[in-house]
Design a protein around this motif. Structure first.
Motif, mmCIF file in Angstrom:
data_model
loop_
_atom_site.group_PDB
_atom_site.id
_atom_site.type_symbol
_atom_site.label_atom_id
_atom_site.label_comp_id
_atom_site.label_asym_id
_atom_site.label_seq_id
_atom_site.Cartn_x
_atom_site.Cartn_y
_atom_site.Cartn_z
ATOM 1 N N VAL A 115 41.548 -14.439 -12.176
ATOM 2 C CA VAL A 115 41.245 -13.407 -11.023
ATOM 3 C C VAL A 115 42.155 -12.308 -10.741
ATOM 4 O O VAL A 115 42.180 -11.337 -10.194
ATOM 5 N N TYR A 116 43.344 -12.502 -11.455
ATOM 6 C CA TYR A 116 44.304 -11.638 -11.279
ATOM 7 C C TYR A 116 44.346 -10.478 -12.292
ATOM 8 O O TYR A 116 45.084 -9.435 -12.291
ATOM 9 N N GLU A 117 43.319 -10.527 -13.269
ATOM 10 C CA GLU A 117 43.158 -9.438 -14.073
ATOM 11 C C GLU A 117 42.125 -8.316 -13.359
ATOM 12 O O GLU A 117 40.915 -9.087 -13.257
ATOM 13 N N GLY A 118 42.312 -7.365 -13.414
ATOM 14 C CA GLY A 118 41.327 -6.238 -13.331
ATOM 15 C C GLY A 118 40.897 -6.399 -11.653
ATOM 16 O O GLY A 118 39.620 -6.012 -11.545
ATOM 17 N N GLU A 119 41.753 -6.801 -10.835
ATOM 18 C CA GLU A 119 41.405 -6.632 -9.299
ATOM 19 C C GLU A 119 41.082 -5.418 -9.097
ATOM 20 O O GLU A 119 40.405 -4.811 -8.002
ATOM 21 N N ASP A 120 41.911 -4.255 -9.583
ATOM 22 C CA ASP A 120 41.722 -2.956 -9.586
ATOM 23 C C ASP A 120 41.464 -2.365 -10.801
ATOM 24 O O ASP A 120 40.805 -2.961 -11.606
ATOM 25 N N VAL A 121 41.770 -0.888 -10.853
ATOM 26 C CA VAL A 121 41.440 -0.481 -12.059
ATOM 27 C C VAL A 121 42.648 -0.799 -13.356
ATOM 28 O O VAL A 121 42.556 -0.390 -14.613
ATOM 29 N N TYR A 122 43.448 -1.647 -12.699
ATOM 30 C CA TYR A 122 44.595 -2.013 -13.831
ATOM 31 C C TYR A 122 44.653 -3.675 -14.092
ATOM 32 O O TYR A 122 44.288 -4.382 -12.978
ATOM 33 N N GLU A 123 44.960 -4.192 -14.968
ATOM 34 C CA GLU A 123 45.235 -5.330 -15.186
ATOM 35 C C GLU A 123 46.841 -5.736 -15.114
ATOM 36 O O GLU A 123 47.545 -4.829 -14.728
ATOM 37 N N ASP A 124 46.943 -7.197 -15.220
ATOM 38 C CA ASP A 124 48.480 -7.537 -14.736
ATOM 39 C C ASP A 124 49.363 -7.618 -16.291
ATOM 40 O O ASP A 124 50.001 -8.416 -16.335
ATOM 41 N N ASP A 125 48.936 -6.721 -17.099
ATOM 42 C CA ASP A 125 49.473 -6.773 -18.602
ATOM 43 C C ASP A 125 50.795 -6.177 -18.621
ATOM 44 O O ASP A 125 51.522 -6.018 -19.851
ATOM 45 N N THR A 126 51.234 -5.347 -17.607
ATOM 46 C CA THR A 126 52.646 -4.627 -17.449
ATOM 47 C C THR A 126 53.211 -4.549 -16.233
ATOM 48 O O THR A 126 52.639 -5.151 -15.225
ATOM 49 N N PHE A 127 54.782 -4.569 -16.337
ATOM 50 C CA PHE A 127 55.465 -4.700 -15.269
ATOM 51 C C PHE A 127 54.990 -3.808 -13.901
ATOM 52 O O PHE A 127 55.063 -4.251 -12.667
ATOM 53 N N GLU A 128 54.496 -2.601 -14.369
ATOM 54 C CA GLU A 128 53.990 -1.570 -13.227
ATOM 55 C C GLU A 128 53.084 -2.318 -12.362
ATOM 56 O O GLU A 128 52.857 -1.755 -11.191
ATOM 57 N N HIS A 129 52.271 -3.254 -12.996
ATOM 58 C CA HIS A 129 50.938 -3.718 -12.467
ATOM 59 C C HIS A 129 51.053 -5.116 -12.260
ATOM 60 O O HIS A 129 50.174 -5.909 -11.984
ATOM 61 N N ALA A 130 52.286 -5.481 -11.921
ATOM 62 C CA ALA A 130 52.625 -6.851 -11.742
ATOM 63 C C ALA A 130 52.117 -7.268 -10.213
ATOM 64 O O ALA A 130 52.039 -6.562 -9.434
#
Length: 1024
Positions: free
Chosen positions: A147-162
């Protein structure tokens, strides 16, 4: 499969209400969900669908029906939550009724796409608005993204989108859903604290790697690795202990050591401070306020916190430097905003404070105001008098920039003021508000009231509110230690205050508990009525049977449930049960009877439609438990399939008689009933002999006593054959036998006696029963009326034996004709006629029986099928749709088609092929169009010399066989060849070579032809 099974005893509820009559007098029984499941409850093959099934809901009766059943699907990460308001929780799925199936309500939900544990919470609502307690089941999805992947337009795969995580607060469940997947989280660290960063509960294929990053002090735009760990192996978990030395956000990256992904790669993330408490206040770096034009710092500011757990320290140096303090921890990014104002500067509203950036310090820029009008604010409410103003560049004392005050002499009256109604002047409002500048009658400010809501009767100063008690477990009984005052019953509260355990919906006053000493799910019927659960006791919903255990100390021995079968149809009543070790008389194991008072109404009963109630069905059936309207059982009917019209009780079937000899007349002794006439049967029943097709009513018989196949014309009309009589088809002639008693004699021979001397001509004879008159001739005038239209065209064909023709004369204008016959020496039935009438079928060889001409006779004519005929002026076969006539035969230059686009041009019609000839040289390049009308620059095949060889259709001078162009090109070729070869080219030799290569004589050559010519006329040119 995880299944929640709950049920309430209606009898127990009634008993409790009788005992607590003052509390329960007006209470209603809420629905109870039982036998609820989600199937399958494990998804590990890429499937995202599961069936939500509710098998039972009570009560669900005709008196109180269930109007809605729905499920709230709670995604992974919400395991500890329960929707406070099930009506609005999203996604919400309505379940559909499923009569006849094991599920009473069900729905296939296809949205289980995220990795993790889902909770499905089901509710039911009856027609009185009562909502059941929730029934809960879980489903585990082992594939898909967390559920933490793709909550918005970004996934949590980079530190900017942590994704942020609370320290000492939450556990997040992640997984590696694709190759190279990384999961980043961030938390706010405090100096002097030790942090434990963990990856727990690893899947069988998961080997997590933990890396901790912070901002590099030498380069604040990049991250620096602070610590990492990959010491442990699969399923044992990973963790690292790290000492924090500075304020700020820190980032943690989780990755899979062997780049595995998919199923069995899930893991839990947690960050904690195991050795020290968390402080409640954190000092952060300072910020400055600067003039946006002069770039100078601004002092004497007012800084107000709008949102966020944040306080602002006073100005540090009287030059515009301020220091924020976080008043509560942990705190997420971007939650704090402040409002900054200063004299002669435009106010800054809701300035965001990004706590993630406070470590670097930050500046706020303010814009100076321009000179403007200032309005008198005599009552100091912040709103100015529009009729009292001055113009200044700085705000004067007692003036404001606003000019919307409606009463500058009253601080309370200004735009946007909220007034609360207090009609009974008791200091408590019922919550009714008005927003207006002037005070409405009967309204007060919030500061003038004891409470802004809660007055249950604002017309009576004595009445304020009622007391309700918290019902946290939703069992209808309230907690006496938790109450609230309100005008109407709030959600989650009840008027009762007798619950002994408000954390368990199963424990409430006068609960009936059933003893189950051996824990086999069967009780021996022993009960206790108490609030708290006694040891070794269960509720009826937790049991298979509430009585009948033959030995409650032995789990191997139980009793069985049997259902009352009052109508003895083999199906039992679900609501009348008995538990026993053996089946009692009058009871059965089945519980599916829909009406135990009617033995005909039972599961899988076949009903036959009898809408007209005449005891006969048309064969239409329904299979159902309850009797459909207008249907009976087979035993209640005379016949199950013979009714031809089930809407009319007077009609069952039609009677048909056997027609064995196919003469159209039926045998009254062989009858059959049917809805449609069967083959070999007729409606008539008057045949006297069904084995002989000649014997039937109104048969005409011709006498042939000597049986020579010739009759003397004597007839009888009867059904049975008279002696010595035959039908017309059995005879050679139906008249003309001069002696029917002598088979050897038909007629006498008479010879022509033209000169009347008594001696006949041997070469001219006639046969007759009587001697003909002189010259065999006779003049007979026989009148006959033929009922035909007056415009009839009649052609008469008589044998050559007759001297003159039959003449028909019109007697009147209604279609009656008169015939006259002259000089015909012939027996009857010799004349035939042909009748022709416009729009009627032509009749040929119609017999005219001269022996019956004294009576009227009728010739029947049959109309043709007429149609429209369209004008075909250009006679190309396509008609003009705008010009037509109606007739039964084609008209000259008229056709049945009506699709012609131009009936004046025989070349323009549907499907015509046109060839392009833009330069009008009568040569086309092969481009065609199929259309009715002629396109521009297109001609017919007949108008061209060639259909496809024009190589330049834009130049009329270029086309095959153009001698002038050919000569010009020939001279150019000579020049070019002389240049290429350095030799003199013989024009005649070149022309002969061209003619030889141009096999089709169109004076156009291909590339291979030209090379061949060059080799023939010049020895200096080779194939290379």
């Amino acid at each position: 499969m995880e299944t929640t099974r709950t049920n309430k005893s209606l009898q127990a509820m009634i008993f409790i209400c009788l005992m607590l009559l003052p509390v329960c007098a007006f209470a209603e029984v809420s629905p109870v969900i039982g036998n609820f499941s989600v199937s399958p409850d494990i998804l590990n093959d890429g499937n995202t669908s599961a069936n939500i099934c509710v098998e039972t809901i009570t009560p669900d009766t005709p008196d109180i029906g269930i109007v809605r059943v729905w499920a709230a699907v709670m995604p992974p990460g919400s395991e500890t939550l329960l929707p406070a308001d099930p009506m609005t929780y999203s996604p919400s799925i309505d379940l559909d009724p499923a009569e006849g199936a094991s599920c009473k309500y069900q729905k296939l939900y296809t949205g289980f796409s995220n990795f993790g544990k889902y909770r499905v919470v089901v509710y039911a609502e009856d027609e009185n608005g009562n909502i059941s307690a929730p029934a809960i089941a879980n489903l585990d999805q082992f594939l898909g993204t967390d559920v933490y992947e793709g909550e918005d337009v970004y996934e949590d795969d980079t530190f900017e989108h942590a994704k942020p995580i609370g320290v000492n607060e939450e556990i997040q469940r992640h997984n590696f859903d694709k190759a190279g997947d990384e999961d980043w989280i961030k938390f706010y660290g405090l100096p002097g604290f030790k942090y434990q960063i963990e990856a727990m509960n690893l899947g069988q294929k998961c080997d997590a790697v933990i890396e901790l990053y912070g901002y590099d002090p030498d380069n604040v735009s990049s991250l620096k690795l602070l610590a990492n760990v990959d010491d442990l192996k699969n399923q044992r978990g990973e963790f690292l202990i790290w000492d924090c030395t500075a304020y700020g956000f820190y980032y943690v990256k989780y990755s899979e050591a062997e780049n595995k992904y998919g199923i069995s790669t899930g893991y839990d993330i947690q960050i904690s401070t195991p050795d020290a408490p968390v402080p409640v206040s954190i000092n952060l770096p300072t910020f400055r306020v600067i003039d946006a034009k002069t770039q100078k710092m601004i002092s004497s500011l007012k800084v107000d916190v709008v949102t966020g757990k944040l306080t602002i320290a006073e100005e540090l140096d009287n030059k515009g430097t301020y220091k924020p303090v976080i008043s509560e921890y942990p705190i997420s990014p971007d939650v704090a905003t402040v409002s900054i104002s200063a004299p002669r500067y435009r106010k800054k509203n809701e300035v965001p404070i990004n706590i993630d950036q406070l470590a670097q310090g930050w500046d706020v820029f303010m814009d100076p105001e321009e000179c403007s009008n200032w309005y008198r604010d005599a009552d100091n409410d912040g709103f100015g008098n529009p009729n009292d103003s001055i113009a200044e560049c700085t705000q004067p004392t007692g003036y404001v920039s606003d000019n919307t005050d409606c009463n500058d002499g009253n601080t309370a009256e200004h735009p946007g003021q909220t007034w609360y109604k207090d009609a009974d002047n008791d200091g408590i409002s019922d919550g009714t508000m008005q927003i207006s500048c002037l005070r409405p009658a009967g309204y007060k400010l919030v500061s003038e009231l004891t409470a802004t809501s809660g007055d249950c009767d604002d017309s009576n100063a004595v009445v304020q509110q009622y007391i309700y008690y918290r019902d946290a477990d939703g069992d209808g009984f309230g907690n006496p230690n938790s109450s609230i005052s309100a005008c109407s019953q709030p959600a989650g509260y009840v008027s009762d205050n007798t619950d002994c355990n408000d954390g368990d919906a199963l424990e409430y006053p006068w609960r009936t508990w059933y003893k189950d000493g051996d824990g086999d799910g069967y009780s021996d019927g022993t009960t206790l009525n108490t609030c708290a659960r006694p040891a070794g006791y269960r509720l009826v919903s937790e049991l298979i049977a509430s009585s009948g255990d033959c030995n409650d100390n032995n789990a191997a021995v139980q009793s069985y449930i049997y259902y009352k079968d009052q109508d003895e149809d083999g199906s039992g009543n679900l609501n009348e049960t008995i538990s026993a070790c053996e089946r009692p008389s009058g009871y059965v194991e089945d519980n599916t009877d829909c009406d135990d008072s009617d033995k005909n109404e039972r599961p899988n009963q076949v009903w036959y439609k009898d809408a007209d109630n005449d005891g006969d069905s048309d064969g239409t059936t329904q299979i159902s438990c309850l009797r459909p309207t207008g249907y009976l059982t087979a035993s209640e009917l005379t016949a199950t399939f013979v009714d031809c019209d089930d809407s009319n009780a007077a009609i069952q079937q039609y009677t048909y008689c056997r027609d064995a000899d196919s003469d159209g007349y039926g045998n009254t002794n062989e009858i059959i009933s049917a809805c449609v006439q069967p083959s070999g049967y007729v409606e008539d029943n008057t045949d006297c002999d069904d084995s002989d097709k000649n014997e039937h009513p109104n048969q005409v018989w011709y006498k042939d006593a000597d049986r020579d196949n010739y009759s003397d014309g004597t007839t009888q009309i009867s059904c049975l054959r008279p002696d010595d009589y035959y039908t017309e088809s059995e005879l050679t002639a139906t008249s003309g036998d001069c002696d029917d008693s002598n088979a050897a004699f038909l007629a006498y021979v008479y010879y022509r006696d033209e000169d009347r001397d008594g001696f006949g001509n041997p070469n001219s004879s006639i046969s007759a029963c009587f001697q003909p008159s002189c010259g065999y001739g006779f003049n007979a005038y026989l009148n006959v009326k033929i009922n035909l239209p007056t415009f009839l065209n009649v052609e008469i064909n008589l044998p050559t034996f007759c001297v003159l023709d039959l003449i028909l004369t019109i007697l009147n204008k209604k279609g009656k004709y008169k015939s006259v016959i002259y000089n015909c020496h012939r027996s009857p039935d010799v004349a035939t006629a042909t009748f022709m009438i416009p729009n009627y079928l032509k009749r040929e060889d119609v017999p005219i029986n001269i022996g019956q001409l004294e009576q009227d006779w009728i010739a029947l004519m049959y109309p043709e099928k007429c149609s429209n005929w369209y004008e075909n002026a250009d006679c190309e076969g396509f008609g003009n749709p705008n010009n037509y006539t109606t007739g039964c035969n084609p008209f000259v230059c008229y056709v049945s088609d009506n699709t012609d686009c131009n009936d004046d041009d025989e070349n323009e019609y549907p499907g015509q092929i046109w060839y392009k000839d833009t330069d009008r040289d009568k040569y086309s390049d092969g481009t065609t169009q199929i259309s009715c009308k002629r396109p521009d620059d297109y001609v017919l095949e007949s108008e061209l010399n060639d259909l496809s060889k024009d190589c330049d259709d834009s130049d009329a001078s270029i086309y095959p066989h153009n001698e002038e162009v050919y000569k010009e090109h020939l001279s150019h070729a000579i020049v070019i060849l002389q240049v290429l070869t350095g030799q003199t080219v013989d024009a005649g030799k070149l022309k002969n070579a061209l003619t030889e290569a141009d096999a089709d004589h169109d004076k156009y050559l291909g590339v291979a032809d030209i090379i061949h010519i060059l080799m023939k006329i010049s020895s200096s040119i080779s194939c290379d």
